[in-house]
Write an enzyme that holds these catalytic residues in place. Structure first.
Site, PDB file in Angstrom:
ATOM      1  N   ASP A 190       0.866  -1.171   0.000  1.00  0.00           N
ATOM      2  CA  ASP A 190       0.000   0.000   0.000  1.00  0.00           C
ATOM      3  C   ASP A 190       0.905   1.223   0.000  1.00  0.00           C
ATOM      4  O   ASP A 190       1.767   1.358   0.867  1.00  0.00           O
ATOM      5  CB  ASP A 190      -0.872  -0.020   1.269  1.00  0.00           C
ATOM      6  CG  ASP A 190      -1.955   1.051   1.216  1.00  0.00           C
ATOM      7  OD1 ASP A 190      -2.297   1.503   0.115  1.00  0.00           O
ATOM      8  OD2 ASP A 190      -2.447   1.431   2.293  1.00  0.00           O
TER       9      ASP A 190
ATOM     10  N   GLU B 126      -2.002  -1.414  -5.673  1.00  0.00           N
ATOM     11  CA  GLU B 126      -3.248  -0.809  -6.133  1.00  0.00           C
ATOM     12  C   GLU B 126      -3.047  -0.207  -7.505  1.00  0.00           C
ATOM     13  O   GLU B 126      -2.008   0.390  -7.776  1.00  0.00           O
ATOM     14  CB  GLU B 126      -3.674   0.308  -5.184  1.00  0.00           C
ATOM     15  CG  GLU B 126      -4.501  -0.167  -4.032  1.00  0.00           C
ATOM     16  CD  GLU B 126      -4.970   0.997  -3.181  1.00  0.00           C
ATOM     17  OE1 GLU B 126      -4.629   2.150  -3.482  1.00  0.00           O
ATOM     18  OE2 GLU B 126      -5.669   0.727  -2.201  1.00  0.00           O
TER      19      GLU B 126
ATOM     20  N   ASP C 218      -2.619   1.309   7.143  1.00  0.00           N
ATOM     21  CA  ASP C 218      -1.856   1.026   5.923  1.00  0.00           C
ATOM     22  C   ASP C 218      -1.566  -0.472   5.799  1.00  0.00           C
ATOM     23  O   ASP C 218      -1.570  -1.025   4.698  1.00  0.00           O
ATOM     24  CB  ASP C 218      -0.536   1.803   5.922  1.00  0.00           C
ATOM     25  CG  ASP C 218      -0.775   3.306   5.803  1.00  0.00           C
ATOM     26  OD1 ASP C 218      -1.768   3.686   5.152  1.00  0.00           O
ATOM     27  OD2 ASP C 218       0.023   4.087   6.360  1.00  0.00           O
TER      28      ASP C 218
END
Ligand SMILES: [Zn+2]
Length: 405
Positions: A185, A269, A365
């Site tokens: 992340d 992501e 996170d």
């Protein structure tokens, strides 16, 4: 598999060679801008796009014409390559990959390319390179070039000249040494958080140098433009910019090398970093909202170099036989990894995750990274809709081509 890699070296030119290189870069810029102006004019008059071959014919006319006889002094292949650059810029624009091509300005990425290996000679034993119309030139050969030479690009940056040589070689399809998978992340407080709980500290190289840069820029603005003192101040600003860039590149390369060696599968992501960092100010008709906050965020994003991080991970994993998977970003920060509950209430503060259903708590996170990994596993196992991205198949040549020392 073929690996295309760039090797970049600092050149040690004579005064005359420097002078000529400046002229050649200027000639390429002139040709690019002239062709772009012609293309625009032609379009406004209702004409069709002028392809490379037709444009190259015009170039011959310009070189032989009376208006720009000095174009004849520059090597022809780099000039032709400038036209190819323009054509590629148009193609990227037509394919909606990039904005409309812009005119090039003096002092911004001055460069020219010899697109064919027949056009230059690299003498590695003696640390020198032969370039048409420039002759032999010394270079700081910090490491050997591996493979068959493809092309050479000369560029000017922060007061120094460089040559980047692209070479191609056959490498065995690598078998990943690592077998583990990890989710990552990316964020502002932490540059990257891993699903195993570890993280990378933020890269604040830009912030650290920001005050110095601002001072230097202010000093430059007080000088009379184009005076000697202004030139000195400008060189200082450029040096600070180069320093920031080097620190950032170094940090990112070390991080991505470690990650791609230690993991066979990396999930991230699929954030549109380019959209996120687009100008927050908006236009005169549509002013942006939260400009102040967003410009801070923009700067952070650019500072962090997420896009570069992802690009490097893509090709380094491919080189190591690994796999980069980009998963859709929806709700990765709001889903509970323990019970699957999705709620904005799970994420009351930026740093902490607390599930409103089952009470699971962790660093926000880390939760994001765990969810990204889980989604990556689903994508890999059953093809859950996601862009299987930017690994071996999709962008190797271009990614590798961008790699520099
Ligand atoms: Zn829960």
């Amino acid at each position: 598999m073929q690996r295309l890699q760039a090797f970049k070296y600092e050149l040690v030119p004579t005064g005359e060679q420097q002078h000529d290189m400046r002229r050649f870069a200027g000639a390429c810029r002139f040709v690019f801008n002239k062709a772009l102006a012609l293309q625009k004019e032609n379009y406004e008059a209702g004409g069709k796009f002028i392809g490379y071959v037709a444009m190259a014919k015009r170039l011959t006319e310009w070189r032989n014409g009376a208006d720009t006889p000095w174009l004849k002094d520059a090597p022809v292949h780099p000039l032709q390559h400038a036209l190819k650059d323009l054509e590629r810029a148009y193609k990227n624009f037509f394919a909606k990959r990039a904005a409309f091509p812009k005119f090039k300005k003096r002092g911004q990425r001055d460069s020219f390319r010899y697109p064919d290996p027949k056009q230059f000679k690299l003498d590695q034993a003696n640390g020198r390179i032969f370039l048409p119309k420039l002759g032999w030139m010394r270079l700081r050969l910090s490491r050997p070039v591996q493979g068959t030479l493809c092309n050479a690009t000369v560029s000017f940056s922060a007061g120094k000249w460089f040559v980047s040589v692209q070479a191609e070689r056959e490498v065995v399809q690598p078998v990943p040494q690592a077998t583990s998978a990890v989710g990552i992340d990316v964020g502002i407080a932490r540059f990257a958080t891993f699903s195993d709980g570890s993280y990378l500290a933020p890269l604040n190289s830009f912030k650290r140098h920001e005050a110095r840069l601002r001072r230097a820029q202010r000093a430059m603005s007080r000088k009379t433009k184009f005076s000697n003192n202004w030139k000195k101040a400008k060189a200082r600003v450029q040096r600070i910019h180069a320093h920031i860039g080097n620190a950032r590149r170094d940090y990112l390369h070390k991080a991505t090398t470690t990650i791609s060696k230690n993991h066979a599968m990396v999930c991230i992501e699929d954030l549109q970093v380019r959209n996120m960092s687009r100008s927050a100010a908006g236009s005169a008709d549509v002013p942006g909202r939260n400009v102040q906050a967003k410009s801070g965020l923009n700067k952070s994003i650019l500072d962090q170099g997420w896009f570069e991080f992802r690009r490097q991970l893509g090709y380094k994993l491919a080189w190591n036989g690994g796999w980069l998977i980009a998963v859709p970003p929806q709700n990765t920060s709001r889903t509970c990894p323990a019970c699957g509950c999705v709620s904005a209430g799970n994420r009351l503060t930026q740093a902490k995750f607390a599930c409103i259903e089952c009470g699971f708590e962790d660093n926000a996170d880390v939760v994001g990274a765990v969810n990204i990994l889980a989604r990556g596993h689903r994508v890999a196992a059953c093809g859950e809709s996601a862009q299987l991205g930017r690994s071996a198949k999709q962008e190797p040549a271009e990614a590798a081509a961008q790699l520099t020392a």
